[in-house]
Design an enzyme around this catalytic site. Sequence first.
Site, PDB file in Angstrom:
ATOM      1  N   LYS A 178      56.342 101.754  34.793  1.00 55.63           N
ATOM      2  CA  LYS A 178      55.171 101.379  33.993  1.00 55.63           C
ATOM      3  C   LYS A 178      55.292  99.950  33.474  1.00 55.63           C
ATOM      4  CE  LYS A 178      51.396 101.680  31.520  1.00 55.63           C
ATOM      5  NZ  LYS A 178      51.263 102.531  30.323  1.00 55.63           N
ATOM      6  N   LYS A 220      51.304  72.736  50.775  1.00 56.13           N
ATOM      7  CA  LYS A 220      50.262  71.702  50.805  1.00 56.13           C
ATOM      8  C   LYS A 220      49.062  72.129  49.969  1.00 56.13           C
ATOM      9  CE  LYS A 220      47.334  71.929  53.889  1.00 56.13           C
ATOM     10  NZ  LYS A 220      46.001  72.562  54.050  1.00 56.13           N
TER      11      LYS A 220
END
Length: 308
Positions: free
Chosen positions: A170, A240
């Site tokens: 959780k 890039k």
Amino acid sequence: MKVGFIGLGAMGAGMALNLRKAGHDLVVHDLDRERAAPHLQAGAVWAGSIAEVGAAADVVFTSLPGPTEMRAAGLGDGGLLRAMRRGTAWFDLTTNSPTVVREVHAVCRSAGVELFDAPVSGGPKGATSGKLAIYVGGDQAAFEQYRTLLDAIGDKVLRVGDIGAGNTAKLVHNCASITIRAAIAEVFTLGVKAGVEPAALWHAMRQGAIGRARTFDRIGDRYLQAAFEPPSFALNLANKDLRLALELAGQLEVPMHCAEVVAEDFQEALERGWGGRDSQSPMALQNERAGVTIKLSAEEVQDVLDRG
């Protein structure tokens, strides 16, 4: 089998009512008795204290604010373990500390009570509708014994592992959600400040590769298998794109804390010569830092996907 439920707040109210709707004999308690009105109207019985619930029930569910309250409910004066009988079970639905859960579990074991950590995911609407994931940590055989009770609360009941595993899952889930939201806020402010309307930007994001996929499905074929070659999207190309986004953010004076951290990892990966690997390869740097090995087979990945 008599079921006890302690904590009728935003989450607990719906879960307790669904247990009653499923036909279970229910006894309830909350600091505010008025919260129990719908449950009593549905046939549940009121208990005046935590200990009264423990004494009356074969199985107890708790849905509490956190570790402090859970520990007090179990181990404090007038707590559950002062009243629960040997051979009974306790499911703590609280989002809790795995360490605290294990500590309380050790005391429960010595008292003959089987404790499970079973935090839920789905919010108050899911608690009311029964559309909840329940992450369970605890004994396998005992889990199977009480599975029908959990099915009354949630539609995705998962035993993750031994005690503490439920809350570990959780917390990983919620940490991912919180971190991803921070990244989304960064990129949305970038797009909006660059002149794109928010609705149009959101629609565009939903149509792309990430937008169409379940987030965690996309790590199955690369990161989880440590399979980064040949690339689906090479790190050189991803770097890039990331650099162009950061360049635009700089021009617009949009802070990009999350993206800058990712850029640092990309740079380290490139310096290692990973430019031709998949753009998920920098994720392996975190594995190294944490000192863990993550490498599933293709069959193991497919098995998880098949389970839904």
